[in-house]
Design an enzyme around this catalytic site. Structure first.
Site, PDB file in Angstrom:
ATOM      1  N   ARG A  64       0.686  -1.347  -0.190  1.00 38.56           N
ATOM      2  CA  ARG A  64       0.079  -0.065  -0.011  1.00 38.56           C
ATOM      3  C   ARG A  64       1.002   1.180  -0.015  1.00 38.56           C
ATOM      4  NH1 ARG A  64      -2.403  -3.523   3.018  1.00 38.56           N
ATOM      5  NH2 ARG A  64      -1.679  -2.555   4.972  1.00 38.56           N
ATOM      6  N   GLU A 101       5.442  -8.951  15.821  1.00 35.71           N
ATOM      7  CA  GLU A 101       5.191  -9.485  17.100  1.00 35.71           C
ATOM      8  C   GLU A 101       5.733 -10.905  17.326  1.00 35.71           C
ATOM      9  OE1 GLU A 101       0.770  -9.593  16.922  1.00 35.71           O
ATOM     10  OE2 GLU A 101       0.595 -10.251  19.064  1.00 35.71           O
TER      11      GLU A 101
HETATM   12  P1  AMP Z   1       4.357  -0.846  11.973  1.00 35.48           P
HETATM   13  O1  AMP Z   1       5.647  -1.310  11.401  1.00 35.48           O
HETATM   14  O2  AMP Z   1       3.863  -1.750  13.174  1.00 35.48           O
HETATM   15  O3  AMP Z   1       4.268   0.658  12.345  1.00 35.48           O
HETATM   16  O4  AMP Z   1       3.191  -1.302  11.043  1.00 35.48           O
HETATM   17  C1  AMP Z   1       2.943  -0.480   9.892  1.00 35.48           C
HETATM   18  C2  AMP Z   1       2.905  -1.529   8.619  1.00 35.48           C
HETATM   19  O5  AMP Z   1       1.874  -2.342   8.667  1.00 35.48           O
HETATM   20  C3  AMP Z   1       2.281  -0.524   7.523  1.00 35.48           C
HETATM   21  O6  AMP Z   1       2.895  -0.966   6.373  1.00 35.48           O
HETATM   22  C4  AMP Z   1       0.791  -0.871   7.387  1.00 35.48           C
HETATM   23  O7  AMP Z   1       0.374  -1.021   6.261  1.00 35.48           O
HETATM   24  C5  AMP Z   1       0.620  -1.987   8.269  1.00 35.48           C
HETATM   25  N1  AMP Z   1      -0.515  -1.859   9.464  1.00 35.48           N
HETATM   26  C6  AMP Z   1      -0.076  -1.917  10.682  1.00 35.48           C
HETATM   27  N2  AMP Z   1      -1.070  -1.778  11.361  1.00 35.48           N
HETATM   28  C7  AMP Z   1      -2.235  -1.737  10.652  1.00 35.48           C
HETATM   29  C8  AMP Z   1      -3.732  -1.467  10.904  1.00 35.48           C
HETATM   30  N3  AMP Z   1      -4.211  -1.336  11.841  1.00 35.48           N
HETATM   31  N4  AMP Z   1      -4.179  -1.286   9.775  1.00 35.48           N
HETATM   32  C9  AMP Z   1      -3.732  -1.381   8.453  1.00 35.48           C
HETATM   33  N5  AMP Z   1      -2.375  -1.679   8.341  1.00 35.48           N
HETATM   34  C10 AMP Z   1      -1.675  -1.707   9.393  1.00 35.48           C
END
Ligand code: AMP
Length: 176
Positions: A64, A101
Site C-alpha cells: 500500500r 509480534e
Molecule cells: P508498524 O511497522 O507496526 O508501524 O506497522 C506498519 C505497517 O503495517 C504498515 O505498512 C501498515 O500498512 C501495516 N499496518 C499496521 N497496522 C495496521 C492497521 N491497523 N491497519 C492497516 N495496516 C496496518
C-alpha cells in the site's frame, strides 16, 4: 485542507475488525483510493508539509505504501524508490530487519537507489508500532541519505511509533 474534506477522508477509511488476525482493527484505505475526489486531496495533503524541504527521493514500501509514494513523488517532483520484502529486488541490495509480534521481517532497497546527501521522504499508509518506518529510515541512512521526513496517511498514536523515528519530521493526516 477544509474540515469538511478531512471529515470525508476520515469517513472513507473502513475499519475491519480482526483482520488479518484476531485483535487487529485493520484500517482499510481502499474506499479512499477509489474515490476520485478524495484520493488527490490525500496526496496533496501528504506532500504539502514537505514541499520546501528539498526532497529528492520518496520511499514507499510494499504494497500500500507504493500507491501513496508514487503520486507524492510526482507531486514533489522527486524520484520514487520502492522498498521491498527480502528477495524481491533484482539488483544488489542493502537490507534492514525489524521486529514483528512473532519473529522478524527484512526490507531491502537497491544499493544505488539513494546517493549520499540526498533528502528523503518516507511514506506509508499506517504508522503503527513504527518498526516498518524505522527500518526504511535505516535503509536511507545506510546509503548515506537523510530521512528528513515521514508522511503517513494514518497514525495510531497509542502504539508510539513516533518514538522510533528519531529526528525525522512526522506528518500524519489522520490519527485514530
Ligand atoms: P508498524 O511497522 O507496526 O508501524 O506497522 C506498519 C505497517 O503495517 C504498515 O505498512 C501498515 O500498512 C501495516 N499496518 C499496521 N497496522 C495496521 C492497521 N491497523 N491497519 C492497516 N495496516 C496496518
Amino acid at each position: 485542507m477544509k474540515d469538511e474534506i478531512l471529515k470525508k477522508i476520515s469517513a472513507a477509511v473502513r475499519d475491519i475488525p480482526d483482520f488479518p488476525k484476531k485483535g487487529i482493527l485493520f484500517k482499510d484505505i481502499m474506499p479512499l483510493l477509489g474515490d476520485a475526489e478524495l484520493f488527490p486531496e490525500v496526496i496533496k495533503a501528504m506532500a504539502a508539509p514537505f514541499r520546501n524541504a528539498g526532497i529528492t527521493k520518496v520511499l514507499g514500501s510494499e504494497s500500500r505504501g507504493f500507491l501513496l509514494a508514487a503520486p507524492i513523488a510526482m507531486e514533489l517532483k522527486a524520484g520514487l524508490v520502492p522498498v521491498r520484502k527480502k528477495g524481491k529486488l533484482p539488483y544488489k541490495t542493502v537490507s534492514a530487519s525489524y521486529a514483528l509480534e512473532y519473529g522478524t521481517d527484512t526490507l531491502e532497497i537497491h544499493e544505488d537507489a539513494i546517493k549520499p546527501g540526498e533528502k528523503v521522504l518516507i511514506v506509508d499508509d499506517v504508522l503503527a508500532t513504527g518498526g516498518t518506518a524505522a527500518a526504511m529510515k535505516e535503509l536511507v541512512e545506510k546509503l548515506g541519505g537523510s530521512a528528513v521526513g515521514v508522511s503517513m496517511l494514518i497514525e495510531l498514536p497509542v502504539l508510539n511509533g513516533k518514538e522510533k523515528l528519531g529526528d525525522s519530521r512526522l506528518f500524519s493526516l489522520l490519527k485514530y
